[in-house]
Write a protein that holds these residues in place. Structure first.
Motif, PDB file in Angstrom:
ATOM      1  N   ASP A 154       0.869  -1.173   0.000  1.00  0.00           N
ATOM      2  CA  ASP A 154       0.000   0.000   0.000  1.00  0.00           C
ATOM      3  C   ASP A 154       0.908   1.225   0.000  1.00  0.00           C
ATOM      4  N   GLU A 155       1.078   1.844  -1.155  1.00  0.00           N
ATOM      5  CA  GLU A 155       2.026   2.954  -1.299  1.00  0.00           C
ATOM      6  C   GLU A 155       1.632   4.142  -0.434  1.00  0.00           C
ATOM      7  N   GLU A 156       0.338   4.395  -0.304  1.00  0.00           N
ATOM      8  CA  GLU A 156      -0.118   5.539   0.484  1.00  0.00           C
ATOM      9  C   GLU A 156       0.190   5.346   1.964  1.00  0.00           C
ATOM     10  N   ALA A 157      -0.081   4.145   2.482  1.00  0.00           N
ATOM     11  CA  ALA A 157       0.171   3.870   3.898  1.00  0.00           C
ATOM     12  C   ALA A 157       1.600   3.396   4.148  1.00  0.00           C
ATOM     13  N   ARG A 158       2.347   3.131   3.055  1.00  0.00           N
ATOM     14  CA  ARG A 158       3.718   2.637   3.150  1.00  0.00           C
ATOM     15  C   ARG A 158       3.771   1.338   3.951  1.00  0.00           C
ATOM     16  N   VAL A 159       2.874   0.423   3.636  1.00  0.00           N
ATOM     17  CA  VAL A 159       2.776  -0.866   4.327  1.00  0.00           C
ATOM     18  C   VAL A 159       2.826  -1.990   3.299  1.00  0.00           C
ATOM     19  N   THR A 160       3.707  -2.938   3.506  1.00  0.00           N
ATOM     20  CA  THR A 160       3.762  -4.135   2.684  1.00  0.00           C
ATOM     21  C   THR A 160       3.108  -5.277   3.444  1.00  0.00           C
ATOM     22  N   GLU A 176       8.983 -23.268  14.117  1.00  0.00           N
ATOM     23  CA  GLU A 176       7.972 -23.444  13.089  1.00  0.00           C
ATOM     24  C   GLU A 176       7.571 -22.047  12.642  1.00  0.00           C
ATOM     25  N   ARG A 177       7.220 -21.922  11.378  1.00  0.00           N
ATOM     26  CA  ARG A 177       7.085 -20.601  10.799  1.00  0.00           C
ATOM     27  C   ARG A 177       5.868 -20.519   9.878  1.00  0.00           C
ATOM     28  N   TYR A 178       5.148 -19.409  10.001  1.00  0.00           N
ATOM     29  CA  TYR A 178       4.094 -19.070   9.049  1.00  0.00           C
ATOM     30  C   TYR A 178       4.534 -17.823   8.293  1.00  0.00           C
ATOM     31  N   VAL A 179       4.297 -17.817   6.999  1.00  0.00           N
ATOM     32  CA  VAL A 179       4.495 -16.609   6.192  1.00  0.00           C
ATOM     33  C   VAL A 179       3.174 -16.324   5.486  1.00  0.00           C
ATOM     34  N   VAL A 180       2.592 -15.161   5.786  1.00  0.00           N
ATOM     35  CA  VAL A 180       1.326 -14.786   5.167  1.00  0.00           C
ATOM     36  C   VAL A 180       1.557 -13.548   4.318  1.00  0.00           C
ATOM     37  N   ARG A 181       1.057 -13.576   3.091  1.00  0.00           N
ATOM     38  CA  ARG A 181       1.293 -12.471   2.161  1.00  0.00           C
ATOM     39  C   ARG A 181       0.022 -12.162   1.381  1.00  0.00           C
ATOM     40  N   THR A 221      -8.306  -8.176   4.383  1.00  0.00           N
ATOM     41  CA  THR A 221      -9.047  -8.656   5.555  1.00  0.00           C
ATOM     42  C   THR A 221      -8.604 -10.059   5.942  1.00  0.00           C
ATOM     43  N   ALA A 222      -8.443 -10.944   4.957  1.00  0.00           N
ATOM     44  CA  ALA A 222      -7.981 -12.312   5.227  1.00  0.00           C
ATOM     45  C   ALA A 222      -6.577 -12.292   5.835  1.00  0.00           C
ATOM     46  N   PHE A 223      -5.721 -11.403   5.340  1.00  0.00           N
ATOM     47  CA  PHE A 223      -4.368 -11.259   5.880  1.00  0.00           C
ATOM     48  C   PHE A 223      -4.412 -10.851   7.347  1.00  0.00           C
ATOM     49  N   LYS A 224      -5.198  -9.824   7.664  1.00  0.00           N
ATOM     50  CA  LYS A 224      -5.258  -9.314   9.037  1.00  0.00           C
ATOM     51  C   LYS A 224      -5.891 -10.326   9.994  1.00  0.00           C
ATOM     52  N   GLU A 225      -6.917 -11.028   9.535  1.00  0.00           N
ATOM     53  CA  GLU A 225      -7.557 -12.029  10.386  1.00  0.00           C
ATOM     54  C   GLU A 225      -6.593 -13.174  10.698  1.00  0.00           C
ATOM     55  N   THR A 226      -5.815 -13.584   9.714  1.00  0.00           N
ATOM     56  CA  THR A 226      -4.837 -14.648   9.935  1.00  0.00           C
ATOM     57  C   THR A 226      -3.745 -14.187  10.887  1.00  0.00           C
ATOM     58  N   PHE A 227      -3.293 -12.971  10.723  1.00  0.00           N
ATOM     59  CA  PHE A 227      -2.270 -12.419  11.606  1.00  0.00           C
ATOM     60  C   PHE A 227      -2.748 -12.435  13.056  1.00  0.00           C
ATOM     61  N   LYS A 228      -3.978 -11.980  13.283  1.00  0.00           N
ATOM     62  CA  LYS A 228      -4.510 -11.953  14.654  1.00  0.00           C
ATOM     63  C   LYS A 228      -4.726 -13.354  15.196  1.00  0.00           C
ATOM     64  N   ASP A 229      -5.186 -14.262  14.352  1.00  0.00           N
ATOM     65  CA  ASP A 229      -5.437 -15.632  14.790  1.00  0.00           C
ATOM     66  C   ASP A 229      -4.152 -16.320  15.240  1.00  0.00           C
ATOM     67  N   LYS A 230      -3.032 -16.004  14.602  1.00  0.00           N
ATOM     68  CA  LYS A 230      -1.770 -16.661  14.934  1.00  0.00           C
ATOM     69  C   LYS A 230      -0.999 -15.941  16.041  1.00  0.00           C
ATOM     70  N   GLU A 234      -3.661  -7.385  16.746  1.00  0.00           N
ATOM     71  CA  GLU A 234      -4.086  -6.764  15.502  1.00  0.00           C
ATOM     72  C   GLU A 234      -2.859  -6.416  14.661  1.00  0.00           C
ATOM     73  N   TRP A 235      -2.997  -6.457  13.357  1.00  0.00           N
ATOM     74  CA  TRP A 235      -1.899  -6.120  12.453  1.00  0.00           C
ATOM     75  C   TRP A 235      -1.372  -4.721  12.729  1.00  0.00           C
ATOM     76  N   GLU A 236      -2.270  -3.782  13.003  1.00  0.00           N
ATOM     77  CA  GLU A 236      -1.868  -2.396  13.252  1.00  0.00           C
ATOM     78  C   GLU A 236      -1.068  -2.253  14.551  1.00  0.00           C
ATOM     79  N   GLU A 237      -1.129  -3.246  15.432  1.00  0.00           N
ATOM     80  CA  GLU A 237      -0.434  -3.178  16.728  1.00  0.00           C
ATOM     81  C   GLU A 237       0.852  -4.010  16.722  1.00  0.00           C
ATOM     82  N   ARG A 238       1.310  -4.435  15.561  1.00  0.00           N
ATOM     83  CA  ARG A 238       2.414  -5.381  15.479  1.00  0.00           C
ATOM     84  C   ARG A 238       3.728  -4.843  16.034  1.00  0.00           C
TER      85      ARG A 238
END
Length: 347
Positions: A154-160, A176-181, A221-230, A234-238
């Motif tokens: 997201d170029e405006e928010a500068r978030v990958t 063990e590792r999860y990578v979500v993209r 949304t799917a990315f953020k939900e997975t991040f919180k579940d694992k 919240e993604w914004e609080e990482r």
């Protein structure tokens, strides 16, 4: 008159392809009795799989009485055609046994199909990668979508939208590792997909969390939900350095680390250490780099440039060390030989 059913008192229920009215006639013509209603005098209820599954009133009453054998139409037909003119043994005609056998057979077929699918990629000449974003490796082709998508920023928010989540395994130094993209198509109009990959020693698997042509909001949304579940955050609080409350079992006891939350691996932080020649935070991931200066824009990641003795930066005619941060590893694209000693991926 035949005597095949002389000790049989039967009833029937269900649709038998236009021969329902023949059943009473055949039973009576061969020495048996037939009643439409279910009672304790009935010995056999002839019915269909559908009626048995639906547990219709007649079947339910027969089950309640327990002494009634609930059989398929085949029992009647085979008994009438038997050479010894005796009723067939009911065991293989009992609808409960028939349905149980069919269920077991379907289960076995599913197991065979699953094993076949697992073995197919290993067969020579039939190497197939089911992961559309899988990387090319020995014996496995790259995923079909790799060349058509790139990691979404997201170029405006500068978030990958690319997160690596790790957790130490029990009694081991490995993780063990999860990578979500979130992936964005190269072509416009852009379409998106969210991809999750899991890995540890001896195991690797992946899955799409959205269809390949999802819209951006669904993918994010799917990315953020997975991040919180694992991670429990919240993604914004990482990056707030606040740990979530640990997971607990049904008795309220805190779960051990290998069963608790994954933690977010801050790649920007790892890169910062990498650029300064500092060992990575994990003891098993060592990074050592010596550099006298740095004069390259690193996609918004802050860094310090080396200065000379007068507090000024080296001359602009000096070549820059340029890093490629677009992939999962940090790659040096250009570097003066006398400035660069060694580099390694922080992962």
């Amino acid at each position: 008159m035949g005597k095949t059913f002389k000790n049989i008192h039967a009833s029937s229920f269900g649709k038998f392809d236009g021969i329902s009215d023949k059943i009473p006639q055949w039973i009576r013509a061969n020495g048996g009795q037939y009643s439409k209603d279910i009672s304790k005098n009935i010995t056999h209820l002839i019915t269909t799989k559908e009626a048995f599954k639906d547990n219709v009133e007649a079947v339910r009453e027969a089950k309640r009485l327990r002494t009634i054998k609930i059989v398929s139409f085949d029992w009647l037909e085979d008994s009438l055609l038997s050479k010894n003119r005796r009723p067939k043994r009911e065991t293989e005609y009992l609808l409960a046994n028939i349905l149980k056998s069919e269920k077991k057979k379907r289960g076995n077929e599913k197991v065979k199909i699953r094993k076949r699918e697992e073995e197919e990629p290993r067969k020579k000449g039939n190497l197939k990668n089911q992961d559309p974003f899988g990387r090319k490796r020995k014996g496995v082709k790259a995923g079909t979508a790799v060349s058509r998508y790139h990691t979404y920023t997201d170029e405006e928010a500068r978030v990958t939208y690319n997160a690596t989540l790790v957790r130490l395994m029990q009694g081991k130094s490995c993780k063990e590792r999860y990578v979500v993209r979130v992936y964005e198509s190269n072509r416009e109009p852009h379409v998106y997909a969210t991809h999750l990959e899991y890995s540890r020693i001896g195991k690797q698997q992946s899955q799409l969390l959205t269809p390949l042509k999802a819209d951006r909001d669904l993918a994010v949304t799917a990315f953020k939900e997975t991040f919180k579940d694992k991670t429990g955050k919240e993604w914004e609080e990482r990056l707030d350095d606040i740990l979530p409350e640990g997971k607990r079992d049904t008795d309220g006891k805190l779960l051990p680390p290998h069963q608790n939350w994954f933690y977010y691996e801050d790649r920007a932080g790892l890169l910062s250490n990498f650029l300064r020649g500092v060992d990575a935070p994990d003891g098993d991931d060592m990074v050592t780099v010596k550099q006298d200066y740095l004069d390259a824009s690193l996609q918004g990641i802050e860094h310090e440039s080396a200065q000379d003795g007068n507090g000024e930066r080296p001359g602009s005619d000096e070549p820059n060390i340029v890093y490629d941060l677009t992939g999962p590893d940090i790659e040096i694209l250009s570097c003066p030989r006398d400035k660069y000693i060694r580099s390694a991926s922080p992962n």
